[in-house]
Design a protein around this motif. Structure first.
Motif, PDB file in Angstrom:
ATOM      1  N   LEU A  23       0.834  -1.199   0.000  1.00 40.51           N
ATOM      2  CA  LEU A  23       0.000   0.000   0.000  1.00 40.51           C
ATOM      3  C   LEU A  23       0.874   1.255   0.000  1.00 40.51           C
ATOM      4  N   LYS A  24       1.891   1.245   0.835  1.00 40.22           N
ATOM      5  CA  LYS A  24       2.799   2.388   0.926  1.00 40.22           C
ATOM      6  C   LYS A  24       3.470   2.645  -0.425  1.00 40.22           C
ATOM      7  N   ALA A  25       3.929   1.585  -1.076  1.00 43.84           N
ATOM      8  CA  ALA A  25       4.583   1.728  -2.376  1.00 43.84           C
ATOM      9  C   ALA A  25       3.604   2.224  -3.440  1.00 43.84           C
ATOM     10  N   SER A  26       2.377   1.721  -3.389  1.00 44.83           N
ATOM     11  CA  SER A  26       1.369   2.126  -4.372  1.00 44.83           C
ATOM     12  C   SER A  26       1.000   3.593  -4.203  1.00 44.83           C
ATOM     13  N   MET A  27       0.881   4.038  -2.969  1.00 46.02           N
ATOM     14  CA  MET A  27       0.522   5.434  -2.718  1.00 46.02           C
ATOM     15  C   MET A  27       1.630   6.387  -3.160  1.00 46.02           C
ATOM     16  N   ALA A  28       2.860   5.910  -3.135  1.00 43.53           N
ATOM     17  CA  ALA A  28       3.986   6.757  -3.544  1.00 43.53           C
ATOM     18  C   ALA A  28       3.993   7.004  -5.045  1.00 43.53           C
ATOM     19  N   ALA A  29       3.219   6.220  -5.794  1.00 39.19           N
ATOM     20  CA  ALA A  29       3.244   6.312  -7.259  1.00 39.19           C
ATOM     21  C   ALA A  29       2.339   7.413  -7.808  1.00 39.19           C
ATOM     22  N   PHE A  30       1.524   8.040  -6.963  1.00 36.36           N
ATOM     23  CA  PHE A  30       0.623   9.087  -7.450  1.00 36.36           C
ATOM     24  C   PHE A  30       0.215   9.981  -6.292  1.00 36.36           C
ATOM     25  N   SER A  31      -0.541  11.022  -6.592  1.00 36.74           N
ATOM     26  CA  SER A  31      -0.981  11.966  -5.564  1.00 36.74           C
ATOM     27  C   SER A  31      -2.498  12.056  -5.561  1.00 36.74           C
ATOM     28  N   PHE A  32      -3.088  12.008  -4.347  1.00 32.36           N
ATOM     29  CA  PHE A  32      -4.532  12.212  -4.243  1.00 32.36           C
ATOM     30  C   PHE A  32      -4.901  13.661  -4.556  1.00 32.36           C
ATOM     31  N   ASP A  33      -3.918  14.559  -4.401  1.00 34.43           N
ATOM     32  CA  ASP A  33      -4.140  15.977  -4.665  1.00 34.43           C
ATOM     33  C   ASP A  33      -4.139  16.193  -6.169  1.00 34.43           C
ATOM     34  N   SER A  34      -5.238  15.796  -6.802  1.00 31.70           N
ATOM     35  CA  SER A  34      -5.364  15.792  -8.259  1.00 31.70           C
ATOM     36  C   SER A  34      -6.530  16.680  -8.666  1.00 31.70           C
ATOM     37  N   PRO A  35      -6.446  17.300  -9.842  1.00 30.15           N
ATOM     38  CA  PRO A  35      -7.589  18.102 -10.311  1.00 30.15           C
ATOM     39  C   PRO A  35      -8.845  17.270 -10.528  1.00 30.15           C
ATOM     40  N   HIS A  36      -8.689  15.935 -10.573  1.00 30.55           N
ATOM     41  CA  HIS A  36      -9.853  15.065 -10.753  1.00 30.55           C
ATOM     42  C   HIS A  36     -10.519  14.739  -9.416  1.00 30.55           C
ATOM     43  N   ASN A  37      -9.940  15.181  -8.311  1.00 30.42           N
ATOM     44  CA  ASN A  37     -10.475  14.915  -6.977  1.00 30.42           C
ATOM     45  C   ASN A  37     -11.029  16.199  -6.384  1.00 30.42           C
ATOM     46  N   THR A  38     -12.160  16.118  -5.706  1.00 29.52           N
ATOM     47  CA  THR A  38     -12.680  17.293  -5.019  1.00 29.52           C
ATOM     48  C   THR A  38     -11.855  17.543  -3.759  1.00 29.52           C
ATOM     49  N   PRO A  39     -11.834  18.777  -3.262  1.00 32.69           N
ATOM     50  CA  PRO A  39     -11.073  19.060  -2.026  1.00 32.69           C
ATOM     51  C   PRO A  39     -11.504  18.183  -0.849  1.00 32.69           C
ATOM     52  N   GLU A  40     -12.817  17.936  -0.745  1.00 27.36           N
ATOM     53  CA  GLU A  40     -13.307  17.105   0.362  1.00 27.36           C
ATOM     54  C   GLU A  40     -12.787  15.673   0.256  1.00 27.36           C
ATOM     55  N   LEU A  41     -12.772  15.133  -0.985  1.00 27.28           N
ATOM     56  CA  LEU A  41     -12.288  13.762  -1.165  1.00 27.28           C
ATOM     57  C   LEU A  41     -10.782  13.665  -0.949  1.00 27.28           C
ATOM     58  N   ILE A  42     -10.058  14.728  -1.259  1.00 27.14           N
ATOM     59  CA  ILE A  42      -8.620  14.739  -0.983  1.00 27.14           C
ATOM     60  C   ILE A  42      -8.380  14.617   0.520  1.00 27.14           C
ATOM     61  N   VAL A  43      -9.170  15.347   1.310  1.00 23.22           N
ATOM     62  CA  VAL A  43      -9.045  15.286   2.772  1.00 23.22           C
ATOM     63  C   VAL A  43      -9.396  13.890   3.282  1.00 23.22           C
ATOM     64  N   VAL A  44     -10.535  13.365   2.819  1.00 20.90           N
ATOM     65  CA  VAL A  44     -10.979  12.050   3.285  1.00 20.90           C
ATOM     66  C   VAL A  44      -9.963  10.977   2.908  1.00 20.90           C
ATOM     67  N   SER A  45      -9.417  11.056   1.699  1.00 16.73           N
ATOM     68  CA  SER A  45      -8.416  10.077   1.261  1.00 16.73           C
ATOM     69  C   SER A  45      -7.182  10.129   2.150  1.00 16.73           C
ATOM     70  N   ALA A  46      -6.761  11.337   2.503  1.00 10.84           N
ATOM     71  CA  ALA A  46      -5.583  11.479   3.358  1.00 10.84           C
ATOM     72  C   ALA A  46      -5.804  10.814   4.710  1.00 10.84           C
ATOM     73  N   VAL A  47      -6.989  10.990   5.274  1.00 12.59           N
ATOM     74  CA  VAL A  47      -7.293  10.372   6.572  1.00 12.59           C
ATOM     75  C   VAL A  47      -7.405   8.852   6.423  1.00 12.59           C
ATOM     76  N   LEU A  48      -8.052   8.409   5.341  1.00 12.88           N
ATOM     77  CA  LEU A  48      -8.278   6.980   5.120  1.00 12.88           C
ATOM     78  C   LEU A  48      -6.975   6.209   5.036  1.00 12.88           C
ATOM     79  N   PHE A  49      -5.968   6.785   4.369  1.00 12.47           N
ATOM     80  CA  PHE A  49      -4.739   6.049   4.091  1.00 12.47           C
ATOM     81  C   PHE A  49      -3.558   6.443   4.984  1.00 12.47           C
ATOM     82  N   THR A  50      -3.807   7.172   6.050  1.00 14.79           N
ATOM     83  CA  THR A  50      -2.732   7.540   6.981  1.00 14.79           C
ATOM     84  C   THR A  50      -2.819   6.667   8.226  1.00 14.79           C
TER      85      THR A  50
END
Length: 540
Positions: free
Chosen positions: A436-463
């Motif tokens: 999971l750690k290696a997979s997350m390093a391959a991209f960023s949740f902070d993407s123009p295709h993600n809403t700000p709320e989903l970026i926050v939720v994703s950060a909490v989900l995977f931390t």
């Protein structure tokens, strides 16, 4: 038995290269040969990749090679295949065991396409099978000449990277895993030679095209024009099938197939805002054309978007969600008899039935697999096929679908992000923290295709718990309050966790997020249905 195969280099699975006939393989420079029973079993598995093959199906596959085949024979042959392939039952790369049910071929075939080949083409999917009523040597020779020429003409029309094979008359059992089969039947009626060609879909046996060939009296030279006519008609029918597989859901029909398939993939991504924006337009279209299954399913995708694109912190009430999901379920079920000829609509229906999570998992699997077969491995089907395997707990198969989709996706596209998020969720559900750690390093949740709320939720989900969240994320969580935190937990559970059959897998998805929120607001922030649905009684 004879099989004509273009020189494509065989089927590559990791360090194993299988001959297309499965008569032998090469691994690390050494040749591996298979017995007749091993070959039959290997053909059944490799022609149904990432699909559970029940023991009775595998027994049928080896029935012609063993008169007293039993479940034990299947297990014995699987063990022999594993030994020859360098596989392990405990850490499988090729054949995974589904305990109490059967086996799954989990290896992903490497691309072996010829440079410059059409990327949206058929692939190794078409077999030409001569059907001869008797072992008439003269008739067999004429059939051989016709089918050889037909193979060359069809392969030339479909593209250099395609595999069009010719089966021997006694190899009819080998067509089970192919997408298309051309059966060419010959009968000598004295004064004339009767010949018909029938193009069928492999899994459904649906007849796509059938016609008569006028082969005249004779010599091979006189057959050329008639066989050419038939071959062109067969190739055109297959090309038309490929085009029709990407029709529906508003996809453009006047653009190249590759672009249409890419757009279809985006339309079925979880966070596509198009459906949310088209609510009024679709409502009016339904009123004007209530019999259209296409418009009805587009409306369902609008309802789906209302659920997944709502702010996770604002939340949707249980009653409202129930009402929306009931409408989706009822509408999709009504549409099913009308969409059997349209694989893209079948895939949309499967996605929606999977999402509402009302006991339709087997139906969704059936729809998705049949759609996938007809869409010729279009990337549009890969996310859902991964989710369906993931729901059953087959994380290796799910990850194989996600990885294949990521390879086919345009980098940094919405579809690419969607697949990478699904992959991370699968790894989390499987408890694969390092991967999971290696997979997350391959991209960023902070993407123009993600809403700000989903970026926050994703950060909490995977931390992981104990790891400090970025200040910007912590500030949003504090501003959301306990009500917002509870809504966010419910959102992730309903969109990402509830579909998994395994409670421990659901718990793996929710555990870190629960830990962060309970640290801020206490255990009451976790709704009772989440505790029940994950088996997590404590807050940790």
């Amino acid at each position: 038995m004879r099989r004509e195969i273009p020189p494509t280099g065989g089927l590559v699975f990791g360090d194993v290269v299988l001959d297309d006939t499965c008569l032998f393989a090469h691994r690390k420079g050494e040749q591996i040969r298979f017995t007749r029973s091993e070959r039959a079993l290997l053909l059944a598995l490799t022609r149904n990749p990432h699909r559970l093959m029940q023991r009775n199906q595998l027994l049928d596959a080896i029935a012609l090679t063993q008169t007293d085949a039993s479940d034990r024979n299947v297990d014995f042959l699987v063990n022999r295949l594993r030994t020859k392939l360098g596989d392990s039952a405990r850490s499988p790369r090729f054949i995974a065991t589904q305990y109490g049910e059967g086996y799954v071929w989990i290896a992903t075939k490497a691309s072996a396409a010829t440079p410059g080949a059409n990327p949206a083409s058929v692939g190794d999917l078409l077999a030409i099978l001569p059907v001869i009523p008797s072992q008439d040597k003269h008739l067999a020779e004429r059939a051989d000449a016709v089918t050889r020429q037909m193979r060359e003409l069809i392969a030339g029309r479909l593209g250099a990277g395609e595999t069009v094979i010719v089966l021997g008359p006694d190899e009819s059992a080998d067509v089970q895993g192919l997408r298309y089969v051309v059966k060419v039947s010959f009968q000598d009626n004295g004064a004339r030679l009767d010949c018909t060609a029938t193009l069928q879909e492999g899994p459904s046996r649906r007849i796509v095209r059938a016609f008569r060939l006028d082969l005249g009296d004779a010599a091979p030279a006189s057959l050329v024009s008639e066989v050419e006519r038939a071959s062109i008609a067969i190739a055109e029918a297959i090309e038309r099938q490929l085009g029709e597989a990407s029709e529906g859901l508003g996809t453009p029909i006047d653009q190249p197939l590759e672009i249409r398939q890419r757009k279809a993939s985006t339309l079925l991504s979880a966070s596509n805002p198009k459906w949310l924006e088209k609510g009024r337009q679709l409502s009016e279209a339904r009123a004007q054309n209530p019999a259209s299954a296409d418009i009805a399913l587009q409306w369902c995708l609008h309802l789906f978007a209302r659920l997944v694109l709502a702010s996770p912190f604002a939340g949707i009430g249980r009653d409202e969600r129930d009402e929306i999901e009931s409408e989706i379920e009822a509408t999709v079920l009504d549409c099913l008899p009308l969409i059997e000829a349209n694989p893209l609509l079948m895939l949309a229906a499967a996605k929606l039935l999977y999402f509402v999570d009302r006991g339709h998992l087997a139906l969704a699997e059936d729809l998705a697999e049949r759609a996938f077969f007809r869409m010729v491995e279009s990337p549009a089907a890969l996310p859902l096929l991964g989710q369906l395997r993931q729901a059953r707990g087959d994380f290796d198969a799910a990850l194989a679908f996600y990885d294949r989709g990521i390879e086919m996706a345009e980098p940094n596209s919405e579809f690419d992000l969607y697949l990478r998020v699904l992959k991370c969720i699968a790894l989390m559900a499987a408890g694969e923290r390092e991967r999971l750690k290696a997979s997350m390093a391959a991209f960023s949740f902070d993407s123009p295709h993600n809403t700000p709320e989903l970026i926050v939720v994703s950060a909490v989900l995977f931390t992981p718990p104990g790891q400090k969240l970025p200040k910007a994320i912590s500030d949003v969580l504090l501003a959301s309050g306990p009500s917002g935190a509870s809504n966010a937990l419910s959102y992730i559970y309903m969109t990402s966790a509830r579909h998994l059959i395994s409670l421990p897998a659901r718990a793996n998805i929710m555990r870190w997020m629960i830990a962060h929120f309970t640290e801020l607001y206490g255990e009451d922030v976790v709704a009772p249905f989440i505790r029940t649905g994950t088996g997590l009684i404590g807050a940790s």
